[in-house]
Design a protein around this motif. Structure first.
Motif, mmCIF file in Angstrom:
data_model
loop_
_atom_site.group_PDB
_atom_site.id
_atom_site.type_symbol
_atom_site.label_atom_id
_atom_site.label_comp_id
_atom_site.label_asym_id
_atom_site.label_seq_id
_atom_site.Cartn_x
_atom_site.Cartn_y
_atom_site.Cartn_z
ATOM 1 N N VAL A 1 58.617 19.248 28.563
ATOM 2 C CA VAL A 1 57.846 18.850 27.385
ATOM 3 C C VAL A 1 58.239 19.699 26.179
ATOM 4 O O VAL A 1 58.342 19.196 25.052
ATOM 5 N N LYS A 2 58.488 21.000 26.406
ATOM 6 C CA LYS A 2 58.912 21.874 25.307
ATOM 7 C C LYS A 2 60.199 21.363 24.672
ATOM 8 O O LYS A 2 60.359 21.375 23.455
ATOM 9 N N TYR A 3 61.119 20.928 25.513
ATOM 10 C CA TYR A 3 62.382 20.396 25.005
ATOM 11 C C TYR A 3 62.150 19.079 24.261
ATOM 12 O O TYR A 3 62.695 18.860 23.171
ATOM 13 N N LEU A 4 61.343 18.199 24.834
ATOM 14 C CA LEU A 4 61.107 16.880 24.249
ATOM 15 C C LEU A 4 60.495 16.971 22.851
ATOM 16 O O LEU A 4 60.913 16.273 21.926
ATOM 17 N N VAL A 5 59.490 17.844 22.692
ATOM 18 C CA VAL A 5 58.831 17.944 21.390
ATOM 19 C C VAL A 5 59.694 18.675 20.364
ATOM 20 O O VAL A 5 59.408 18.625 19.171
ATOM 21 N N SER A 6 60.741 19.329 20.833
ATOM 22 C CA SER A 6 61.676 19.947 19.882
ATOM 23 C C SER A 6 62.648 18.904 19.323
ATOM 24 O O SER A 6 63.293 19.128 18.295
ATOM 25 N N GLU A 7 62.754 17.771 20.002
ATOM 26 C CA GLU A 7 63.654 16.701 19.571
ATOM 27 C C GLU A 7 62.919 15.607 18.792
ATOM 28 O O GLU A 7 63.466 15.028 17.863
ATOM 29 N N VAL A 8 61.695 15.273 19.232
ATOM 30 C CA VAL A 8 60.884 14.239 18.583
ATOM 31 C C VAL A 8 59.499 14.820 18.317
ATOM 32 O O VAL A 8 58.951 15.518 19.167
ATOM 33 N N ARG A 9 58.929 14.541 17.154
ATOM 34 C CA ARG A 9 57.628 15.117 16.785
ATOM 35 C C ARG A 9 56.545 14.759 17.806
ATOM 36 O O ARG A 9 56.591 13.685 18.423
ATOM 37 N N PRO A 10 55.553 15.658 18.001
ATOM 38 C CA PRO A 10 54.655 15.595 19.149
ATOM 39 C C PRO A 10 53.809 14.329 19.323
ATOM 40 O O PRO A 10 53.687 13.829 20.435
ATOM 41 N N VAL A 11 53.204 13.798 18.283
ATOM 42 C CA VAL A 11 52.313 12.652 18.457
ATOM 43 C C VAL A 11 53.105 11.404 18.838
ATOM 44 O O VAL A 11 52.721 10.651 19.743
ATOM 45 N N THR A 12 54.245 11.189 18.174
ATOM 46 C CA THR A 12 55.102 10.054 18.506
ATOM 47 C C THR A 12 55.615 10.177 19.936
ATOM 48 O O THR A 12 55.611 9.211 20.710
ATOM 49 N N MET A 13 56.065 11.385 20.288
ATOM 50 C CA MET A 13 56.549 11.639 21.638
ATOM 51 C C MET A 13 55.462 11.362 22.672
ATOM 52 O O MET A 13 55.688 10.670 23.682
ATOM 53 N N THR A 14 54.262 11.878 22.428
ATOM 54 C CA THR A 14 53.166 11.731 23.372
ATOM 55 C C THR A 14 52.771 10.272 23.546
ATOM 56 O O THR A 14 52.492 9.826 24.662
ATOM 57 N N ALA A 15 52.754 9.512 22.458
ATOM 58 C CA ALA A 15 52.380 8.101 22.520
ATOM 59 C C ALA A 15 53.303 7.324 23.459
ATOM 60 O O ALA A 15 52.846 6.588 24.342
ATOM 61 N N PHE A 16 54.616 7.509 23.298
ATOM 62 C CA PHE A 16 55.577 6.776 24.125
ATOM 63 C C PHE A 16 55.609 7.302 25.562
ATOM 64 O O PHE A 16 55.784 6.529 26.507
ATOM 65 N N ARG A 17 55.432 8.608 25.718
ATOM 66 C CA ARG A 17 55.436 9.191 27.070
ATOM 67 C C ARG A 17 54.254 8.678 27.880
ATOM 68 O O ARG A 17 54.385 8.329 29.059
#
Length: 306
Positions: free
Chosen positions: A24-40
């Motif tokens: 998750v740390k890596y993912l949110v460094s690539e895509v902003r957190p709310v957008t990332m969380t929504a799709f995840r």
């Protein structure tokens, strides 16, 4: 299912969540957190629905159950995930870890006040020992907790929302399978988070087309295993063992997170971490009621032998 098997599931979930942290740390460094969380979370909802369809457990909820689903989605998905992702970007890891470590205490207190299910003295001892272990483990990773910030407040709101959601899940589990509840909560929550991301992080979807292949491997692994399977098993356990006992195992999440960070992010595990682990495990044994179960079985065997 026997209580010990539920305890085993909860330990497995904490292991999954702990090792999900580096991803998750890596993912949110690539895509902003709310957008990332929504799709995840949307992918996680599809995963849970697929699993439950194969198990023939998918059904249309009743009107009363829909109320639990919407409230659970708001608390467990939208508020928890939103404030956690924003809070972590504004506060230190030590502060966030300490605040998240208060989850079992908050759960025990809220369950006592709202549901009038009072933990035993040994369980309260376990809560205190677990909180102390979490504090020692988290503080060992940094230079200690800094002053209170808005980030700390957001993280606290996040864990409070999650704790309250356990009460909703526990009540809903009387008629609705917690795993199916998880699927519906994820689906609804992901759509709400997606709408929020369009307002707060406009244009961020485009970033998904620019990421590296390793991103997608971690994205699918985190969504399917860390979020879908992890939350499905945890919510199932909450429905079986109750919110107070299930929440006690959250203490293990801190330690497994540090182990995962050590393996994948090259962070160092010190003697202080091991010291904290001893208190965390002891706290889980006492707080979950496992110690009392063992003592009762010992007394029963002794009385039978006499």
């Amino acid at each position: 299912m026997k209580q010990w098997k539920i305890y085993g599931i909860l330990v497995l979930v904490m292991f999954i969540w702990g090792f999900n942290l580096p991803a998750v740390k890596y993912l949110v460094s690539e895509v902003r957190p709310v957008t990332m969380t929504a799709f995840r979370i949307f992918l996680a909802s599809l995963t849970v629905f697929t699993i439950l369809t194969a198990m023939k457990l998918v059904r249309k909820p009743t009107k009363k159950e829909w109320k639990f689903i919407f409230v659970g989605a708001l608390l467990n998905v939208v508020l928890h995930q939103y404030f956690l992702s924003i809070g972590l970007s504004m506060t230190s890891g030590s502060n966030a870890g300490l605040i998240l470590g208060t989850g079992p205490v908050l759960t025990a207190v809220l369950v006592s006040l709202i549901m009038r299910v009072y933990p035993s003295r040994l369980q309260w001892v376990g809560v205190v020992l677990g909180l102390f272990g979490v504090s020692a483990t988290v503080l060992a990773a940094g230079e200690g907790a800094s002053g209170l910030s808005f980030g700390d407040v957001f993280v606290f709101i996040s864990i409070l929302a999650q704790v309250v959601s356990y009460l909703v899940i526990s009540k809903a589990a009387k008629t609705l399978d917690p795993r199916l509840l998880t699927a519906y909560m994820f689906l609804i929550g992901s759509f709400v988070l997606f709408v929020i991301s369009l307002v707060q992080e406009p244009g961020e979807i485009q970033v998904f087309f620019e990421v590296q292949p390793i991103f997608w491997a971690l994205f699918f692994g985190s969504a399917i295993i860390g979020t879908a399977v992890g939350h499905m098993l945890f919510n199932y356990s909450v429905g079986k063992t109750g919110p107070s006992k299930a929440a006690i195992f959250m203490n293990l999440n801190t330690f497994f997170s540090l182990v995962g960070a050590s393996i994948f992010l090259d962070e160092v595990i010190s003697i202080r971490h091991i010291f904290g682990l001893v208190f965390i495990v002891t706290g889980v044994i006492f707080g979950s009621g496992a110690a009392e179960d063992l003592w009762r079985k010992h007394k029963l065997k002794k009385s039978v032998s006499n």
